[in-house]
Design an enzyme around this catalytic site. Structure first.
Site, mmCIF file in Angstrom:
data_model
loop_
_atom_site.group_PDB
_atom_site.id
_atom_site.type_symbol
_atom_site.label_atom_id
_atom_site.label_comp_id
_atom_site.label_asym_id
_atom_site.label_seq_id
_atom_site.Cartn_x
_atom_site.Cartn_y
_atom_site.Cartn_z
ATOM 1 N N HIS A 39 0.857 -1.193 0.000
ATOM 2 C CA HIS A 39 0.000 0.000 0.000
ATOM 3 C C HIS A 39 0.891 1.241 0.000
ATOM 4 O O HIS A 39 1.319 1.712 1.052
ATOM 5 C CB HIS A 39 -0.916 -0.033 1.237
ATOM 6 C CG HIS A 39 -1.931 1.074 1.302
ATOM 7 N ND1 HIS A 39 -3.105 0.961 2.010
ATOM 8 C CD2 HIS A 39 -1.947 2.320 0.752
ATOM 9 C CE1 HIS A 39 -3.790 2.088 1.916
ATOM 10 N NE2 HIS A 39 -3.110 2.945 1.154
ATOM 11 N N HIS A 73 1.263 4.827 -2.508
ATOM 12 C CA HIS A 73 0.892 5.627 -3.687
ATOM 13 C C HIS A 73 2.169 6.274 -4.200
ATOM 14 O O HIS A 73 2.781 7.083 -3.480
ATOM 15 C CB HIS A 73 -0.114 6.709 -3.294
ATOM 16 C CG HIS A 73 -1.346 6.166 -2.628
ATOM 17 N ND1 HIS A 73 -2.537 5.983 -3.292
ATOM 18 C CD2 HIS A 73 -1.557 5.727 -1.356
ATOM 19 C CE1 HIS A 73 -3.429 5.471 -2.453
ATOM 20 N NE2 HIS A 73 -2.860 5.313 -1.278
ATOM 21 N N HIS A 105 -9.565 1.102 -1.089
ATOM 22 C CA HIS A 105 -9.462 1.749 0.216
ATOM 23 C C HIS A 105 -10.865 1.695 0.843
ATOM 24 O O HIS A 105 -11.844 2.090 0.197
ATOM 25 C CB HIS A 105 -9.063 3.214 0.069
ATOM 26 C CG HIS A 105 -7.619 3.449 -0.224
ATOM 27 N ND1 HIS A 105 -6.957 2.845 -1.255
ATOM 28 C CD2 HIS A 105 -6.707 4.240 0.405
ATOM 29 C CE1 HIS A 105 -5.698 3.256 -1.250
ATOM 30 N NE2 HIS A 105 -5.514 4.103 -0.259
ATOM 31 N N GLU A 138 -10.994 3.590 6.145
ATOM 32 C CA GLU A 138 -9.958 4.508 6.652
ATOM 33 C C GLU A 138 -10.700 5.611 7.417
ATOM 34 O O GLU A 138 -10.563 5.732 8.627
ATOM 35 C CB GLU A 138 -9.134 5.086 5.495
ATOM 36 C CG GLU A 138 -8.056 6.079 5.926
ATOM 37 C CD GLU A 138 -7.308 6.725 4.747
ATOM 38 O OE1 GLU A 138 -7.834 6.719 3.617
ATOM 39 O OE2 GLU A 138 -6.191 7.256 4.970
ATOM 40 N N ASP A 168 1.881 4.067 2.778
ATOM 41 C CA ASP A 168 0.824 4.890 2.167
ATOM 42 C C ASP A 168 1.405 6.016 1.308
ATOM 43 O O ASP A 168 1.453 5.889 0.078
ATOM 44 C CB ASP A 168 -0.123 5.425 3.244
ATOM 45 C CG ASP A 168 -1.529 5.681 2.744
ATOM 46 O OD1 ASP A 168 -1.797 5.418 1.565
ATOM 47 O OD2 ASP A 168 -2.374 6.141 3.538
ATOM 48 N N ASP A 169 1.798 7.120 1.931
ATOM 49 C CA ASP A 169 2.365 8.272 1.214
ATOM 50 C C ASP A 169 3.589 8.735 1.998
ATOM 51 O O ASP A 169 3.543 9.747 2.717
ATOM 52 C CB ASP A 169 1.327 9.397 1.136
ATOM 53 C CG ASP A 169 0.087 8.961 0.381
ATOM 54 O OD1 ASP A 169 0.111 8.970 -0.862
ATOM 55 O OD2 ASP A 169 -0.899 8.572 1.038
#
Ligand code: HPA
Ligand code: ZN
Length: 339
Positions: A19, A21, A199, A202, A280-281
Site C-alpha cells: 500500500h 501511492h 481503500h 480509513e 501509504d504516502d
C-alpha cells in the site's frame, strides 16, 4: 530486545509493501528539482516551507496538498525518477517487493498522457529490479471523487497496457464515495483479469468494507481500520483471511488515531486478521516502510515474532504467483530462524 536489536532485525527481514501511492513518495527535494526542470513555479520558497505545510487534520487536507504536489510530474523521465527514488528507499529498508498504486486521472486531467505516466513508472520499476533486485507490480487506482464514467474511460486507456498492470484500486476522498459507486467498473476490470483492491474503512464506515467484500469482491482491503467497529465484519475478514494493508504513520498523520499507542495493529494481530504494515504516502507522512514497522512496534509492543507474522502476511497477501510467494516466505522463515 533493545531498540537497536529490533531495528537491525526488522531491517534485515525480507518484506513486501502493498500500500504505497507512488505520487505520495514525492519528496520536497525532488518536487523542487522537477519544478525547476519543467519550468513550474511552486507556491513554496523552500523545502522547509513545504514540509511545514504537511500538517493535516484529515484525509481531504492531505489530498489537497498531494494533488498540488503531483503537478510537477510532466515527463516520462519524471515518473521514472519518482519511482526509482522510492525503490532506493525501499531497498535500504529491506523491502524486496512492492505493489505500487498510481493515479492516472491526476495526470490525464492535467494533459499528461496515460502512456507518459505508465511508461515512466515501468522504466523505474525495470531499473529497480535490475539495480536493486526489488520486484514490483502496478495497481491503477480510480479516484473515487470523480465519476464512474471517468473511471471507465481510465480503464479504457489502460487496455493496451493490461499485461503490465496487476490490478485496480480505489483511492481519494472516501466518505460520500462508497465502493458501490464503482461496482460496475470493478466488474469490468475483473473480467479483464485484473485483481481488485479498494481503500475502505480509513475514514468511511464499516458498511464500506462490507460493500468492498460483498459487492465488489475485493482481493484485499486497503486500510480497513474501521472494520473493527463491527464484530460480524471482523469475524468475516478473519474467516476469509482477507489481507488488510494497514498504514500506521498515515493513520497518525491523518488523525485516524490520536497517537500511535492507540493504533489497532496489536488488536488486529491478536484477532487473527491478516494485517500488513505499509507507508501509504511516505513523503507526506514522515516515514517509509521500516519506520512504520519500528514506530508501530514501539508504540503497541510488537515482538520479533509479530514482525515475522507481518512480513509473512505481506507476501501471502501479495499478487506474486504461488511459486514466488513460497520462495519469499521461505526467505522470511530462514531469516527468522537464523537471526
Ligand atoms: N487515502 C485515500 N486516498 C489516497 C491516500 C489515502 O491514504 N493516499 C493517496 N490517495
Ligand atoms: Zn492509501
Amino acid at each position: 530486545m533493545t531498540d537497536t536489536t529490533l531495528e537491525a532485525f526488522a531491517r534485515g527481514l525480507p518484506k513486501a509493501e502493498l500500500h504505497m501511492h507512488i505520487e505520495g513518495s514525492l519528496e520536497p527535494e525532488l518536487m523542487f528539482a522537477l519544478a525547476e526542470r519543467n519550468g513550474i513555479t511552486l507556491p513554496y520558497k523552500s523545502v522547509e516551507e513545504i514540509r511545514a505545510a504537511y500538517a493535516f487534520s484529515n484525509l481531504q487536507d492531505f489530498l489537497d496538498i498531494y494533488y498540488q504536489g503531483a503537478g510537477v510530474l510532466i515527463t516520462r523521465a519524471d515518473f521514472r525518477d519518482l519511482a526509482l527514488a522510492y525503490f532506493e528507499r525501499l531497498a535500504a529498508d529491506g523491502g524486496v517487493h512492492a505493489e505500487i498504486f498510481f493515479d492516472p486521472q491526476t495526470h490525464t486531467e492535467r494533459g499528461v498522457a496515460f502512456e507518459t505516466v505508465i511508461d515512466g513508472l515501468l522504466d523505474g520499476m525495470a531499473q529497480a529490479e535490475e539495480r536493486l533486485g526489488v520486484t514490483s507490480k502496478l495497481i491503477l487506482c480510480f479516484l473515487r471523487h470523480l465519476s464512474e464514467e471517468s473511471a471507465f474511460e481510465t480503464l479504457e486507456q489502460a487496455r493496451p497496457h493490461l499485461a503490465k498492470i496487476a490490478g485496480v484500486g480505489l483511492d481519494s476522498s472516501e466518505v460520500g464515495h462508497p465502493p458501490a459507486k464503482f461496482a460496475r467498473v470493478f466488474k469490468a476490470a475483473r473480467d479483464l483479469g485484473l485483481k481488485i483492491v479498494a481503500h475502505a474503512g480509513e475514514e468511511g464506515p464499516p458498511e464500506y468494507v462490507w460493500e468492498a467484500i460483498d459487492l465488489v469482491g475485493v482481493d484485499r482491503i486497503d486500510h480497513g481500520n474501521r472494520a473493527l467497529e463491527d464484530e460480524a465484519l471482523t469475524q468475516r475478514l478473519v474467516k476469509d483471511g482477507t489481507t488488510l494493508t494497514v498504514c500506521p504513520l498515515s493513520n497518525l498523520k491523518l488523525c485516524v488515531v490520536p497517537d500511535l499507542t492507540a493504533h489497532p495493529m496489536r488488536r488486529m494481530l491478536d484477532l487473527g486478521l491478516k494485517a500488513t504494515v505499509n507507508s501509504d504516502d511516505p513523503a507526506y507522512f514522515g516515514g517509509y516502510l521500516l519506520d512504520n514497522y519500528l514506530e508501530t512496534a514501539k508504540a503497541v509492543d510488537l515482538t520479533r515474532d509479530d514482525l515475522v507474522v507481518l512480513a509473512r502476511n505481506s507476501f501471502e497477501g501479495s499478487f506474486l504467483d504461488e511459486a514466488e510467494k513460497a520462495r519469499r516466505l521461505a526467505q522470511v522463515d530462514a531469516y527468522a530462524a537464523g537471526s
